[in-house]
Design a protein around this motif. Structure first.
Motif, PDB file in Angstrom:
ATOM      1  N   PRO A  33       0.828  -1.210   0.000  1.00  0.00           N
ATOM      2  CA  PRO A  33       0.000   0.000   0.000  1.00  0.00           C
ATOM      3  C   PRO A  33       0.861   1.257   0.000  1.00  0.00           C
ATOM      4  N   VAL A  34       0.354   2.295  -0.633  1.00  0.00           N
ATOM      5  CA  VAL A  34       1.021   3.597  -0.607  1.00  0.00           C
ATOM      6  C   VAL A  34       0.569   4.313   0.658  1.00  0.00           C
ATOM      7  N   ARG A  35       1.529   4.687   1.484  1.00  0.00           N
ATOM      8  CA  ARG A  35       1.236   5.334   2.769  1.00  0.00           C
ATOM      9  C   ARG A  35       1.165   6.836   2.571  1.00  0.00           C
ATOM     10  N   ILE A  36       0.026   7.418   2.934  1.00  0.00           N
ATOM     11  CA  ILE A  36      -0.159   8.851   2.736  1.00  0.00           C
ATOM     12  C   ILE A  36      -0.615   9.497   4.037  1.00  0.00           C
ATOM     13  N   GLY A  37       0.020  10.613   4.381  1.00  0.00           N
ATOM     14  CA  GLY A  37      -0.338  11.365   5.579  1.00  0.00           C
ATOM     15  C   GLY A  37      -0.981  12.688   5.213  1.00  0.00           C
ATOM     16  N   TRP A  97      -2.157  23.683  -0.402  1.00  0.00           N
ATOM     17  CA  TRP A  97      -1.911  22.322   0.054  1.00  0.00           C
ATOM     18  C   TRP A  97      -1.123  21.601  -1.027  1.00  0.00           C
ATOM     19  N   SER A  98       0.015  21.040  -0.646  1.00  0.00           N
ATOM     20  CA  SER A  98       0.900  20.352  -1.584  1.00  0.00           C
ATOM     21  C   SER A  98       0.870  18.850  -1.345  1.00  0.00           C
ATOM     22  N   LEU A  99       0.967  18.100  -2.413  1.00  0.00           N
ATOM     23  CA  LEU A  99       1.260  16.671  -2.326  1.00  0.00           C
ATOM     24  C   LEU A  99       2.769  16.537  -2.467  1.00  0.00           C
ATOM     25  N   VAL A 100       3.442  15.986  -1.449  1.00  0.00           N
ATOM     26  CA  VAL A 100       4.901  15.926  -1.462  1.00  0.00           C
ATOM     27  C   VAL A 100       5.381  14.478  -1.455  1.00  0.00           C
ATOM     28  N   TRP A 101       6.531  14.275  -2.094  1.00  0.00           N
ATOM     29  CA  TRP A 101       7.150  12.949  -2.148  1.00  0.00           C
ATOM     30  C   TRP A 101       8.660  13.112  -2.230  1.00  0.00           C
ATOM     31  N   SER A 161       9.391   4.385  -7.204  1.00  0.00           N
ATOM     32  CA  SER A 161       8.265   3.461  -7.158  1.00  0.00           C
ATOM     33  C   SER A 161       7.228   3.853  -8.208  1.00  0.00           C
ATOM     34  N   ALA A 162       6.965   2.928  -9.140  1.00  0.00           N
ATOM     35  CA  ALA A 162       5.952   3.197 -10.165  1.00  0.00           C
ATOM     36  C   ALA A 162       4.573   3.380  -9.529  1.00  0.00           C
ATOM     37  N   THR A 163       4.322   2.672  -8.436  1.00  0.00           N
ATOM     38  CA  THR A 163       3.036   2.788  -7.753  1.00  0.00           C
ATOM     39  C   THR A 163       2.848   4.185  -7.180  1.00  0.00           C
ATOM     40  N   VAL A 164       3.858   4.678  -6.480  1.00  0.00           N
ATOM     41  CA  VAL A 164       3.770   6.017  -5.891  1.00  0.00           C
ATOM     42  C   VAL A 164       3.626   7.058  -6.991  1.00  0.00           C
ATOM     43  N   ARG A 165       4.388   6.923  -8.055  1.00  0.00           N
ATOM     44  CA  ARG A 165       4.304   7.866  -9.171  1.00  0.00           C
ATOM     45  C   ARG A 165       2.904   7.853  -9.788  1.00  0.00           C
TER      46      ARG A 165
END
Length: 310
Positions: free
Chosen positions: A90-94, A260-264, A270-274
């Motif tokens: 799973p992709v972990r998102i906060g 609000w930003s989505l940050v990585w 990771s192709a999944t995260v992308r």
């Protein structure tokens, strides 16, 4: 006909309201209407019966809806099989205060999301992405944060901040006539303190420091009553209904925006995260950031013309 248009059709059919559907999809209302009209032209049927007040599925739309849902489900399953994402972790998102209402729907067919229940301040969530505790986070950041933590960011949402004031006057208030409350607990309020102090420096607003956690919540309301001046609202309380005796007032010249930003992590492989990043940030529009009447901190990564954080 595009799968994206079918997703739009399904969402409008579920909401029966173009405004709510556009909000859920995080696209502009006119863009959603254009896409539905394009789908109707391609299919050569009318999908919705519309007037100024109501939206209803046409007989053709009602007949096609189950097939559209089945087609989207099949396409999602095909994507999972083709990319091998079905067995990915799973992709972990906060998050901090805000996240898309349709986050699970957007990720459907791309990855399983694990929305972290440990809600922390923006600077803490950004640090958790940097150290690998999270894959993604929705938070407020500046370019200096991205640089120091080796992160990248895309905009995913915006809050237009307002002032809260005692009384009944709901007219706009000049930015320079507002008060900004900042908190001495910088471990909890680092991002807000930076934003508020930069806003005050740019506009002439007055900064007041508190040590009682009163930058939001009931104690904040008490400060507003005591000050008898318009106080800039913290985004944590953006959707909270003010108590009796307090009113919201638009802030103008300029109007403050909180991004609000989505940050990585920079160099994320990771192709999944992308894939999740792309799903969360497609078709979002420009949020009005180029409007000369709005204000962003100079170091905001989403300043018009600044694509360094994207």
């Amino acid at each position: 006909m595009e799968l994206r248009q079918l997703r739009y059709f399904i969402t409008v059919a579920e909401e029966l309201n173009f405004g709510r559907a556009a909000e859920r999809l995080h696209i502009a209302g006119p863009s959603l209407s254009q896409q539905i009209k394009a789908l109707e032209r391609d299919l050569k049927v009318v999908l919705f019966e519309r007037d100024r007040r109501t939206v209803a599925l046409s007989p053709a739309g009602g007949a096609l809806l189950p097939d559209a849902r089945a087609l989207i489900a099949a396409a999602d399953e095909l994507r999972r099989r083709a990319t091998g994402l079905a067995v990915s972790d799973p992709v972990r998102i906060g998050w901090v205060k805000w996240c898309p209402s349709d986050w699970a729907e957007r990720a459907a067919g791309v990855a399983e999301l694990r929305l972290d229940t440990w809600v922390m301040p923006s600077h803490a969530q950004a640090a958790r992405v940097a150290d690998g505790s999270l894959d993604l986070a929705i938070c407020w950041v500046q370019n200096r944060d991205l640089e120091s933590l080796s992160l990248e960011a895309r905009i995913i949402g915006v809050d237009r901040l307002y002032a809260l004031c005692a009384g009944t006057d709901e007219s706009p208030v000049e930015a320079r006539d507002t008060v900004v409350l900042v908190d001495s607990d910088d471990a909890s309020w680092s991002s807000w303190n930076r934003y508020g102090e930069q806003f005050a420096a740019a506009t002439g607003a007055r900064v007041m420091r508190t040590d009682d956690g009163g930058v939001t919540g009931p104690t904040f309301f008490e400060h507003v009553r005591r000050l008898r001046r318009p106080v800039l609202n913290n985004p944590k309380g953006q959707d909270v209904q003010p108590p009796r005796g307090l009113v919201r007032r638009p802030v103008v010249n300029p109007s403050p925006l909180w991004t609000w930003s989505l940050v990585w992590r920079r160099g994320e492989d990771s192709a999944t995260v992308r894939a999740v990043i792309n799903e969360f940030t497609r078709d979002l529009g420009d949020f009005g950031l180029a409007d000369p009447s709005v204000w962003l901190p100079v170091d905001d990564p989403h300043q018009p013309g600044d694509d360094g954080g994207r």
